[in-house]
Design a protein around this motif. Sequence first.
Motif, PDB file in Angstrom:
ATOM      1  N   ARG A 144      42.666  46.657  41.026  1.00 53.85           N
ATOM      2  CA  ARG A 144      41.813  46.912  39.877  1.00 53.85           C
ATOM      3  C   ARG A 144      42.557  46.586  38.588  1.00 53.85           C
ATOM      4  N   ASN A 145      42.820  45.289  38.406  1.00 55.21           N
ATOM      5  CA  ASN A 145      43.237  44.745  37.109  1.00 55.21           C
ATOM      6  C   ASN A 145      44.637  45.153  36.664  1.00 55.21           C
ATOM      7  N   ARG A 175      32.493  38.116  34.672  1.00 51.60           N
ATOM      8  CA  ARG A 175      31.968  39.352  35.269  1.00 51.60           C
ATOM      9  C   ARG A 175      30.446  39.301  35.375  1.00 51.60           C
ATOM     10  N   SER A 182      35.792  43.100  39.766  1.00 56.15           N
ATOM     11  CA  SER A 182      37.046  43.338  39.052  1.00 56.15           C
ATOM     12  C   SER A 182      38.044  42.245  39.439  1.00 56.15           C
ATOM     13  N   ASP A 197      32.489  47.057  41.600  1.00 57.75           N
ATOM     14  CA  ASP A 197      33.871  47.090  42.073  1.00 57.75           C
ATOM     15  C   ASP A 197      34.350  45.705  42.473  1.00 57.75           C
ATOM     16  N   THR A 199      42.144  41.900  33.136  1.00 59.47           N
ATOM     17  CA  THR A 199      40.744  42.117  33.467  1.00 59.47           C
ATOM     18  C   THR A 199      39.980  40.812  33.337  1.00 59.47           C
TER      19      THR A 199
END
Length: 692
Positions: A24-25, A52, A66, A63, A46
Amino acid sequence: MRCKTEHLHNITSNGSSVVIASPRNTVYNISVHNLSEVVSQRISWTPSGAHRELCLLKGKSEDDCSNYIRVGAKLEDSSLLVCGTNAYRPLCRKYKNQDGTLVPEDKDIEGKGRCPYSPSHNSTALFTDGHLYTATVADFSGGEPLIYREPQRTERSDLKQLNDPSFVSSISYDNYVLFFFREAAVEFINCGKAIYSRVGRVCKSDKGGPHQFWESWTTFLKSRLNCSMPGEYPFYFEMKYATSEVVQGEYGGSYDDIIYGVFNTPVNSIGGSAICAFSMRQLMETFDGPFKEQDGMNANWLSVPHNKVPEPRPGACVNDSRTLPDFTVNFVKTHSLMNNAVPSYFSHPVSIKVSWTSKFSSIAVDPQVRALSGTTYDVIFVGTEDGKVAKIVNVATGGVGTQTHALVIEELQVLPPGTPVQSLSIVRTVSQNHAKLLVVSNKQLTHIALHRCKVFSSCADCVNLQDPYCAWDTKLRKCVPYQERSAMPAAQFIQNILKPASAQCPEDSSSDVRELTDEHNEIDNQILDSGSESDGQECAPAKCPSCVGQCADSLASQVASQQDKIVIYTGNTLGLTVLTSVLLTLLIGFTAGYLCSRFVRNDTYTNIMPFHARQQLNRLDNSSSLESGNPAAAGNTVPSSWTSHPNNKNTLNLVMNVCHETERSPKNDLNEKNSTLENSKNTLQKVKKTYI
């Protein structure tokens, strides 16, 4: 100490720190010493808003959209290469260290072929000799697997090269890069579907083929890994899940390079796991053996005859692969599968575990741990799917021969139950004296020591552990890590790896040592006091330090005298006594039950017999009295007609309850018939039938 984040992934490490990626980034730089984070070197990356939004339009979840970091490599110029899914549009970046802070370069690098699109796809990457080798997928749907090093790659949509693979790991060995994976077996397709474990190989010097083959591998070959229980019908463990690094050591009296792997059974099979070892020498020999081919769609896969193999040999490393003839390049494209499988190094698995819920998931090996005897052993740490870490010693590495025997030292619950162990790594500090085992799950990072010698307080417990790390120090009277005290004389330590006990330890678990050192043992103090009184001197070690030897001798005599007074029964005597008691109890119970049943039966039959049955028995008695010529003894129930003919022999009909005459008189025949009919009618109306 534990570090909790989300979806951790160990991507690279060195002697002092380890780079942990949270998909997660975020990428963390964790210190190995105390698992503290170097905050100044944290990477936050990100995906852009456009990437995105496009990911969400394609039907993916929040989710999934990401940036999941899946590739990390330390480059030759000390910069860090990081690749992430970037909301299903893979990208790579280079970070340079400026004044202790990681700063990205201005331009991103295309990540297609280097990083998977999906965060759940099994991929592997390796940076060696200035190049990044990856095994992943090259499309959004995940249907185009490839082994890639720019610009070379495996063929597109060629099931003979890669057939729905799941990549596990990759290593560098000599002039080759090896990829370990599992895939649907194309050679088994005519008989159904099966999963085989594979090892693929490419040459580092491969520059592609000539002309239109400039981006194709000219050296990609693959073989099957045989991890099975031998026999007439071998039982295979085909689902490869993890591999160790290549370890070097002495095995069965000879030196060799081997690699350990974790294999599981399919979900629809018997739940089991196995650890198999493979010799790198035997592995490389399979790539020099015969090729495997299929002449037609419905034909079997057979070995290619030697005379059909072109020269130079396809798949071999050459100085410039671009000079190879087209026939050789075409042959290796259509014959990438080798005929021979890589056998297990010890002819069978090192260790096997049968379980539905606790299968092996990861592995790390501390090679060639030297024991007190001078023999070296490989210590294997295995993570399970339920958060446990098992410690196993391969005693075949100790010169016992090719017959391996695994000793399971201990199994610890390191992570919460039900949490799979994703990866294991053994790290050592600069001093090399303190080593740790890093345990990584999806949301947690922790470490444990390689040994727990201090937990065992007696000589017998320490030696019975059979741990190459631990030995009993006779001078300190402690279980200590032997590697940290290897400079001490070997005679000072007690250790036995092959047997669970040592004759050097006292049979009573070193009671003499405890009695001389434990000041809180009341029984020992009483024996010491009694010994001092009998000897006529003060024999307590605290009061007489110089007479410890005399105390020990006196103590031994006291213990011997106490043992003489105690009657000791062996296990055989105790077992015989228990068996005799059980047999006597059964015999007495059976006899008593039989006698009681006989007594109760007579009384019960008399009490529960119906009234009409007893009446019939009484009448039987009356008939016997009449036959004997004594009618009066029959009672008032005897009919008068019976007494009027004393010469007649009458019998009782038990069915009709009437008398029949065996000898009849011609006189009064009519009257007797009428009387008999009347009695018969009356009897038939009142008397029930009774069968005896």
